[in-house]
Scaffold this motif. Structure first.
Motif, PDB file in Angstrom:
ATOM      1  N   ARG A  94       8.833 -17.800  12.126  1.00  0.00           N
ATOM      2  CA  ARG A  94       9.966 -18.730  11.451  1.00  0.00           C
ATOM      3  C   ARG A  94       9.866 -20.168  11.486  1.00  0.00           C
ATOM      4  O   ARG A  94      10.077 -21.047  10.549  1.00  0.00           O
ATOM      5  CB  ARG A  94      11.377 -18.032  11.749  1.00  0.00           C
ATOM      6  N   ALA A  95       9.459 -20.724  12.626  1.00  0.00           N
ATOM      7  CA  ALA A  95       9.672 -22.114  13.130  1.00  0.00           C
ATOM      8  C   ALA A  95       8.787 -22.816  12.084  1.00  0.00           C
ATOM      9  O   ALA A  95       8.915 -24.361  12.188  1.00  0.00           O
ATOM     10  CB  ALA A  95       9.487 -22.235  14.526  1.00  0.00           C
ATOM     11  N   THR A 153       8.241 -22.858   9.298  1.00  0.00           N
ATOM     12  CA  THR A 153       8.628 -23.167   7.765  1.00  0.00           C
ATOM     13  C   THR A 153       8.967 -24.504   7.668  1.00  0.00           C
ATOM     14  O   THR A 153       9.230 -24.804   6.639  1.00  0.00           O
ATOM     15  CB  THR A 153       9.866 -22.190   7.347  1.00  0.00           C
ATOM     16  N   CYS A 154       9.034 -25.145   8.863  1.00  0.00           N
ATOM     17  CA  CYS A 154       9.262 -26.776   8.631  1.00  0.00           C
ATOM     18  C   CYS A 154       8.214 -27.469   7.970  1.00  0.00           C
ATOM     19  O   CYS A 154       8.481 -28.632   7.537  1.00  0.00           O
ATOM     20  CB  CYS A 154       9.506 -27.326  10.178  1.00  0.00           C
ATOM     21  N   TYR A 200       4.569 -16.971   6.638  1.00  0.00           N
ATOM     22  CA  TYR A 200       6.027 -16.329   6.739  1.00  0.00           C
ATOM     23  C   TYR A 200       6.995 -16.348   5.711  1.00  0.00           C
ATOM     24  O   TYR A 200       7.687 -15.385   5.568  1.00  0.00           O
ATOM     25  CB  TYR A 200       6.503 -17.291   7.975  1.00  0.00           C
ATOM     26  N   ILE A 201       6.857 -17.417   5.145  1.00  0.00           N
ATOM     27  CA  ILE A 201       7.757 -17.515   3.706  1.00  0.00           C
ATOM     28  C   ILE A 201       7.320 -16.501   2.606  1.00  0.00           C
ATOM     29  O   ILE A 201       8.493 -15.849   2.292  1.00  0.00           O
ATOM     30  CB  ILE A 201       7.626 -18.952   2.979  1.00  0.00           C
ATOM     31  N   ALA A 220      15.245  -1.650 -11.240  1.00  0.00           N
ATOM     32  CA  ALA A 220      15.809  -2.196  -9.865  1.00  0.00           C
ATOM     33  C   ALA A 220      15.830  -3.495  -9.537  1.00  0.00           C
ATOM     34  O   ALA A 220      16.686  -3.815  -8.912  1.00  0.00           O
ATOM     35  CB  ALA A 220      14.572  -1.434  -9.012  1.00  0.00           C
ATOM     36  N   TYR A 237       8.492 -13.324   3.998  1.00  0.00           N
ATOM     37  CA  TYR A 237      10.073 -13.232   4.269  1.00  0.00           C
ATOM     38  C   TYR A 237      10.636 -12.846   2.754  1.00  0.00           C
ATOM     39  O   TYR A 237      11.532 -11.893   2.431  1.00  0.00           O
ATOM     40  CB  TYR A 237      10.498 -14.496   4.820  1.00  0.00           C
ATOM     41  N   LEU A 238       9.887 -13.328   1.817  1.00  0.00           N
ATOM     42  CA  LEU A 238      10.378 -13.392   0.374  1.00  0.00           C
ATOM     43  C   LEU A 238      10.143 -11.948   0.051  1.00  0.00           C
ATOM     44  O   LEU A 238      10.900 -11.132  -0.733  1.00  0.00           O
ATOM     45  CB  LEU A 238      10.115 -14.353  -0.485  1.00  0.00           C
ATOM     46  N   CYS A 271      15.092 -23.873  10.194  1.00  0.00           N
ATOM     47  CA  CYS A 271      13.800 -24.278  10.360  1.00  0.00           C
ATOM     48  C   CYS A 271      13.165 -25.107   9.274  1.00  0.00           C
ATOM     49  O   CYS A 271      12.101 -25.870   9.422  1.00  0.00           O
ATOM     50  CB  CYS A 271      12.848 -23.098  10.658  1.00  0.00           C
ATOM     51  N   ALA A 272      13.667 -24.907   7.806  1.00  0.00           N
ATOM     52  CA  ALA A 272      12.894 -25.357   6.694  1.00  0.00           C
ATOM     53  C   ALA A 272      13.491 -26.918   6.715  1.00  0.00           C
ATOM     54  O   ALA A 272      13.115 -27.757   6.075  1.00  0.00           O
ATOM     55  CB  ALA A 272      13.299 -24.839   5.681  1.00  0.00           C
ATOM     56  N   LEU A 296       8.165 -27.075   5.170  1.00  0.00           N
ATOM     57  CA  LEU A 296       8.803 -27.249   3.683  1.00  0.00           C
ATOM     58  C   LEU A 296       9.710 -28.938   3.899  1.00  0.00           C
ATOM     59  O   LEU A 296       9.653 -29.476   2.874  1.00  0.00           O
ATOM     60  CB  LEU A 296       9.897 -26.400   3.546  1.00  0.00           C
ATOM     61  N   TRP A 332      18.904  -5.611  -8.283  1.00  0.00           N
ATOM     62  CA  TRP A 332      18.849  -6.362  -6.999  1.00  0.00           C
ATOM     63  C   TRP A 332      19.155  -7.599  -7.281  1.00  0.00           C
ATOM     64  O   TRP A 332      19.599  -8.444  -6.321  1.00  0.00           O
ATOM     65  CB  TRP A 332      17.465  -6.010  -6.158  1.00  0.00           C
ATOM     66  N   VAL A 377      12.929  -9.690   1.784  1.00  0.00           N
ATOM     67  CA  VAL A 377      14.492  -9.774   1.152  1.00  0.00           C
ATOM     68  C   VAL A 377      14.399  -9.691  -0.197  1.00  0.00           C
ATOM     69  O   VAL A 377      15.551  -9.313  -0.906  1.00  0.00           O
ATOM     70  CB  VAL A 377      14.938 -11.092   1.599  1.00  0.00           C
ATOM     71  N   VAL A 378      13.382  -9.578  -0.914  1.00  0.00           N
ATOM     72  CA  VAL A 378      13.303  -9.563  -2.596  1.00  0.00           C
ATOM     73  C   VAL A 378      12.722  -8.004  -2.844  1.00  0.00           C
ATOM     74  O   VAL A 378      13.353  -7.417  -3.691  1.00  0.00           O
ATOM     75  CB  VAL A 378      12.752 -10.584  -3.295  1.00  0.00           C
ATOM     76  N   LEU A 379      11.382  -7.969  -2.462  1.00  0.00           N
ATOM     77  CA  LEU A 379      10.592  -6.956  -2.780  1.00  0.00           C
ATOM     78  C   LEU A 379      11.038  -5.537  -2.314  1.00  0.00           C
ATOM     79  O   LEU A 379      11.170  -4.408  -2.977  1.00  0.00           O
ATOM     80  CB  LEU A 379       9.427  -7.019  -2.600  1.00  0.00           C
ATOM     81  N   PRO A 389      14.157  -4.366  -1.101  1.00  0.00           N
ATOM     82  CA  PRO A 389      15.182  -3.774  -1.607  1.00  0.00           C
ATOM     83  C   PRO A 389      14.925  -3.327  -2.907  1.00  0.00           C
ATOM     84  O   PRO A 389      15.351  -2.152  -3.494  1.00  0.00           O
ATOM     85  CB  PRO A 389      16.144  -4.738  -1.641  1.00  0.00           C
ATOM     86  N   VAL A 390      14.089  -4.007  -3.864  1.00  0.00           N
ATOM     87  CA  VAL A 390      13.587  -3.538  -5.176  1.00  0.00           C
ATOM     88  C   VAL A 390      12.684  -2.185  -4.991  1.00  0.00           C
ATOM     89  O   VAL A 390      12.922  -1.226  -5.800  1.00  0.00           O
ATOM     90  CB  VAL A 390      12.883  -4.599  -5.989  1.00  0.00           C
ATOM     91  N   LEU A 391      11.797  -2.155  -3.965  1.00  0.00           N
ATOM     92  CA  LEU A 391      11.144  -0.999  -3.578  1.00  0.00           C
ATOM     93  C   LEU A 391      11.836   0.139  -3.644  1.00  0.00           C
ATOM     94  O   LEU A 391      11.728   1.316  -4.068  1.00  0.00           O
ATOM     95  CB  LEU A 391       9.721  -1.247  -2.882  1.00  0.00           C
TER      96      LEU A 391
END
Lengths: 78, 381
Positions: A21-22, A24-25, A48-49, B4, A52-53, B352-353, A27, B8, A56-58, A60-62
């Motif tokens: 996660r660290a 991601t700086c 990581y990005i 879905a 992570y995406l 962090c970003a 960015l 979502w 949080v996105v895929l 729950p959709v799955l």
């Protein structure tokens, strides 16, 4: 689909525990580790990005899609 | 999968949406502000970590090193006024930052905190001075004194304010440089805020100068299409960069001390032209549709598709907080918790970003208010 969701979640857990996660700086145009250099830091940050995406996105959709599919198949059987 | 996804995506922001008082409270200090401040204070009490963090920022932009100091001092001043019990510890760090900043400025010259194109021999007005530095240092000194008087800072503030006031009086267009023949609206607003606080502290009177500058800005520095203040201009008032989110939100907040109506007008226009909420996530564009521009060091990366500027979105927190726009602030906070990659550790919080200056700007958004309130109402510092 649930297997994919589980796999992505596992990847995310590993990335999180590895402290990626660290990175991601990248960015904000800085590097987390001078020793690792810009290129490696960029790869780790982007990885990581991406994970992570996906988490949080895929994921729950799955899971939702698997539930909807199961519901649909149950209705069809009736 | 399509169904879905359609279910979502509109729900995703609920995972990150929190009550706005978790970020900013009208009275006292919010949990997030406390955690952000703990991280910032830790940096300033751990020289090795500070050196590393500042080093990372300076590699990209030396201005961030300087602005990180300014935002932190202004935040700590507001926190001390919100929670007097924190005053002693906060003043210690504020003084350390101010003293170190003044020492570096004296030893290394103005270019230390400026980008590489700042060449002293290329300034129109010489000896070269940067209103960016003078204004923010002035506001740091004034903010510190608003919390508690410090005799040795009184003279330093007076000297700094006199330099800026004399410079503006001697400028045919009321415009002072931050970089060679490059003036910034943001820097003028902050400098005039410092004068306003100095008036409050020392009984001086710069009101005519302040009114004159605001009148000039309304006439010459407003983009006729959007009604927004342009970001930068030459010493003769020729526009260099149009309205720019990364500076405009703070300029609108700064204007609150100078001309409340103009400030609110600028915020509302910026909110309409630059602020956006998509699927519950708030963010801001760097440029209005009427005056497009490129990604630059101030805008930070601009994410295509949604045209999200990291710099403008971060500074939008300050605008939303200053003008009590709770719903926009809440949606911005959801975005930064989603895409800013927060990292909590032993009561401390960093994104962090982001970097030290980004987190310090967020801390300022979470704590601003008391300093301006006292300056406006004339209450006792």
């Amino acid at each position: 689909m649930l297997r994919w969701a589980g796999g992505i979640s596992l990847f995310f857990l590993v990335a999180q525990l590895a402290g990626l996660r660290a990175f991601t700086c990248i960015l904000n145009g800085t590097v987390e580790s001078v020793a690792l250099g810009w290129q490696i830091s960029q790869i780790l940050g982007l990885a990581y990005i991406f994970i992570y995406l996906a988490f949080v996105v895929l994921v729950p959709v799955l899971v939702l899609a698997a539930m909807l599919l199961a519901l649909w198949q149950k209705c069809r059987r009736k | 999968m399509v169904i879905a996804t359609a279910v979502w995506l509109p729900c995703l922001h609920f995972v990150f949406l929190r009550p706005v008082n978790g970020f900013r409270q009208e009275a006292g200090i919010s949990p997030k502000a406390r955690a952000l401040a703990a991280e910032q204070l830790e940096l300033w009490t751990d020289p090795a970590r500070q050196k590393m963090e500042v080093g990372k920022m300076r590699n990209s932009n030396p201005e961030w090193d300087f602005m990180g100091r300014s935002f932190l001092v202004w935040s700590l001043a507001n926190m001390s006024l919100r929670e007097p019990a924190s005053k002693v510890a906060n003043l210690r760090v504020m003084d350390r930052i101010i003293d170190e900043t003044l020492r570096i400025e004296k030893e290394q010259g103005i270019c230390f905190f400026l980008m590489s194109y700042a060449k002293p021999d290329q300034y129109v007005v010489r000896p070269a001075r940067s209103l960016f530095l003078d204004g923010e240092i002035g506001l740091m000194l004034a903010a510190r004194r608003m919390v508690e008087e410090k005799a040795e800072y009184k003279q330093l503030l007076t000297e700094r304010v006199d330099l800026m006031a004399d410079g503006l009086h001697n400028s045919p267009h009321l415009m002072l440089e931050s970089y060679p023949d490059e003036c910034w609206t943001f820097d003028h607003c902050v400098a005039l805020d410092a004068m306003k606080l100095a008036d409050r502290l020392d009984g001086s009177d710069h009101s005519a100068l302040i009114h004159g500058w605001v009148a000039m800005a309304r006439e010459k520095l407003v983009d006729p299409k959007s009604g927004l203040l342009i970001a930068s201009f030459t010493t003769t008032g020729a526009p260099l960069a149009g309205p720019q989110g990364s500076t405009l939100w703070m300029a609108a907040h700064s204007l609150q001390l100078l001309d409340e109506d103009f400030a609110r007008d600028q915020y509302e226009r910026a909110r309409k032209e630059l602020g956006t909420v998509t699927l519950g996530f708030g963010y801001a564009h760097e440029w209005p549709a009427t005056w497009p521009g490129p990604a630059n060091v101030d805008s930070g990366p601009i994410f295509p598709g949604f045209d999200i500027s990291a710099g403008s979105s971060g500074m939008a927190f300050i605008g939303a907080a200053a003008f009590g726009d709770a719903s926009f602030l809440q949606s911005l906070a959801a975005t930064v918790d989603f895409a800013g990659f927060p990292q909590h550790s032993r009561g401390r919080l960093k994104y962090c970003a982001s970097n030290q200056v980004g987190d310090a700007a967020l801390l300022y958004a979470a704590t601003l208010g008391p300093l301006w309130q006292i300056a406006k109402t004339g209450g006792k510092p």
